[in-house]
Design a protein around this motif. Structure first.
Motif: not given
Length: 196
Positions: A164-175
């Motif tokens: 899907q393209g070059a991996l830029a970053a990730a984000m964890a999300l939650g409470y």
């Protein structure tokens, strides 16, 4: 907005409480509204939940193991243990968002000057996208962690993402499980040079 900027924290402990699809979409919408160089909008989002998140985490673990044996980032080896701790945070967070750049290039390939400038502009745009997402998460009462340790598992995660393209970053999300204190910041007087 200054309130969200002041209260945003990098969250490394999450409650097992699920995040609604509506809240996830609101965070993604905020990212998609970021300014971008030449309006290229160099971002795509892969939201990993449940079994898909487990697959992404397995790819991350595989990539970290490969990095130990054949490093992509040999000069950053001292940060590999931090990436392993980040994997634990990713496991705990109920939502994992991987952000790819469909205009990006393989980081190992030599770039022309034009390509390098384009990559720098896209990196700035992606930074604005991720910051918008983190601030929107804060406004919704969610915690987030902007993750760059994914570069240690670049090949494995890119393969899992399926081109899907070059991996830029990730984000964890939650409470957030807890309320970490603000990290120290340099005084503005040390950061600014006024010229008139």
């Amino acid at each position: 907005m200054l309130s969200e900027i002041e209260t945003r924290r990098s969250i490394r402990a999450y409650m097992p409480r699920p995040v609604s699809r509506a809240d996830i979409e609101t965070v993604l919408q905020a990212g998609s509204l970021a300014p971008s160089s030449k309006n290229r909008q160099p971002w795509r989002f892969t939201v990993a939940l449940g079994a898909a998140k487990a697959e992404a985490l397995a790819a991350m673990a595989q990539g970290l193991e490969e990095e130990r044996r054949h490093p992509l980032l040999p000069e950053s080896a001292r940060f590999l243990s931090g990436a392993e701790r980040t994997l634990g945070v990713m496991e705990q967070a109920p939502v994992l968002i991987l952000v790819t750049n469909p205009l990006g290039r393989d980081p190992r390939r030599a770039l022309s000057t034009d390509e390098r400038v384009s990559e720098l502009c896209n990196a700035q745009s992606l930074g604005a996208c991720l910051e918008n997402m983190a601030l929107q998460a804060t406004a919704l009462g969610l915690g987030s962690l902007w993750i760059c340790d994914t570069y240690f598992a670049y090949d494995a995660l890119t393969a899992w993402l399926g081109g899907q393209g070059a991996l830029a970053a990730a984000m964890a999300l939650g409470y957030a499980a807890g309320d970490p204190p603000a990290r120290p910041r340099k005084p503005l007087a040390e950061l600014v040079e006024w010229r008139t």
